[in-house]
Each structure stands twice: as structure tokens, then as C-alpha cells.
Design a protein around this motif. Sequence first.
Motif, PDB file in Angstrom:
ATOM      1  N   THR A 132      -8.971  -6.509   7.049  1.00  0.00           N
ATOM      2  CA  THR A 132      -7.922  -7.006   6.162  1.00  0.00           C
ATOM      3  C   THR A 132      -7.081  -8.028   6.910  1.00  0.00           C
ATOM      4  O   THR A 132      -6.778  -7.844   8.087  1.00  0.00           O
ATOM      5  N   GLN A 170     -10.791  -8.376   3.094  1.00  0.00           N
ATOM      6  CA  GLN A 170      -9.727  -8.001   2.179  1.00  0.00           C
ATOM      7  C   GLN A 170      -8.481  -8.821   2.495  1.00  0.00           C
ATOM      8  O   GLN A 170      -8.126  -8.998   3.660  1.00  0.00           O
ATOM      9  N   HIS A 172      -4.349  -9.490   1.874  1.00  0.00           N
ATOM     10  CA  HIS A 172      -3.059  -8.921   1.466  1.00  0.00           C
ATOM     11  C   HIS A 172      -2.046 -10.045   1.370  1.00  0.00           C
ATOM     12  O   HIS A 172      -1.914 -10.853   2.299  1.00  0.00           O
ATOM     13  N   THR A 188      -6.619  -8.021  -2.437  1.00  0.00           N
ATOM     14  CA  THR A 188      -6.838  -6.586  -2.508  1.00  0.00           C
ATOM     15  C   THR A 188      -5.519  -5.858  -2.677  1.00  0.00           C
ATOM     16  O   THR A 188      -5.439  -4.809  -3.324  1.00  0.00           O
TER      17      THR A 188
END
Length: 253
Positions: A132, A170, A172, A188
Motif C-alpha cells: 500500500t 493498493q 490510500h 483502496t
Amino acid sequence: MLKIHGTPIGGSKADARQVLTDRWGLVSYERRDQLSLVLEVCKGFVLDNGAFSKWRQGHTEFQDYDGYTAWVEKLQQHPRFLWAIIPDHIAGTEAQNNAYLARWPEHLRGVPVYHMHHSLDRLLWLAQHYETVALGGGIGYEVLKSRAWWQRIREMMEVVTDEHGRPLCQLHGLRMLDPKVFTVLPLTSGDSTNVARNSGQAARFAGTTAKTRGDRACLIADRIEAYDSARSWRREGRQVSLFDCFPNVAQAA
């Protein structure tokens, strides 16, 4: 998409409990006021290092790296812990931020931050090495949704998505719980303090059924959570597919 609401929430403890129950919460190392409440009622939580607050106060270094990692290590044992933001500096150089990444203990679930004034090569490297990556602001990109900000987002998405517009990792979005932002980005998860900041503005809710700060906070959170992030990034020149127009077809296929 996970919508993660920053704390502390103003008003009474009952107001905070009302809006945080069964939602995702974020606790900053600089503002741990409602940590116990988040652990009790939220369906999950992330930890923030508080670098944004320190940057606004004029600090040029992350001052308590060891204290922060010790805090994260303790809270990582909680069953609803998701991950923590690795220490960073908004106005820092790539070398400075890379040094922060190198210090991070491997056993802690951490997420690096990409700052928009850094090179696109660094963004690609982060996407290739971390599950991420958090997308934050940077020097020259402080104003969310400004023309410069959107242009940089386009450049970033062209690097961090494949030929079909699917993210390489992913993503953020830091301070990105505005539906005008996250509905066009394949995130995500995302966070903001929108609920905490705006629930105190009672005059804006005149004529609604929201009578308490808790009611207002829930109304804001519900409006945010009524939307979802984009399924993919619409890359320049990419043809629109049947699945883009009728996403339910993909589920039925």
C-alpha cells in the motif's frame, strides 16, 4: 473503499461514540485523545504519525521516531489494527524520506507516503516495493482540487496504474474523502478530518434533522460513505469497455 475518519471528534464523548461506532477511525500520534474509544467501537483503525501537524508548526524533522514505532508496536497487537503511516516529512527531500523508510522495523505493518513534489520514479518504486502507498500533498500542491493538484494527480495515475487503469498496488488517499476526488480515483482507502472539522458548524445544518453534534457528524459521514472510489483510472486514450459502462455485467459473467 474504506473511508477512514480522523479523530478526535469534537463535542461530547456520546457524540464521538455515535459517529465512530462501526466505522473506520484514524488516530494521530499527536492527538491520541480518543484512542480508547476508537479501540472500543470502531470496526478497524489506522495510526498516523502526525507529521502534517508538525510540518504546519514549522518542524523540519520527525522528532520522536522511536516513540512512534513503540506506540505502533503496542497497538499492532489489537485485532482491528490495519496499518500505520511510516514517518515522513511533507516538505522533505526524497533522500530524507527514504531515510525514514529505511529505519522502519520490518515487522510493523507500515505504509509509506508519496509526496507530490517528489519524482514520479519514486512513486513507481514505492508501488513496486510496498503493498500500500499513501498519496499525500507536497510543495506546490497544498491546495486540494486546485488545477496544479489535479494535473499532478493525472501524471501520478499514469505511472501507478497499468494499461487498463488498474493500480499497481493498493492506494490510500490522505485527506481525500471528498467524493469529487475519490470517485474518480481507484483508491483502496482514504482518510480525512472532514467529519471532525465540519460537524461543529451547526448553522450549515439548519433545516435538517441533525440536532446534536453527533447527528451532524453522522450525516457528514453517511454522505461520504454513500459513494465509492473508481474501479480504475481512465487513462488518456483508453477505450471505454462494456464493463466500464455496465459494471454489473462483470459480476454476472
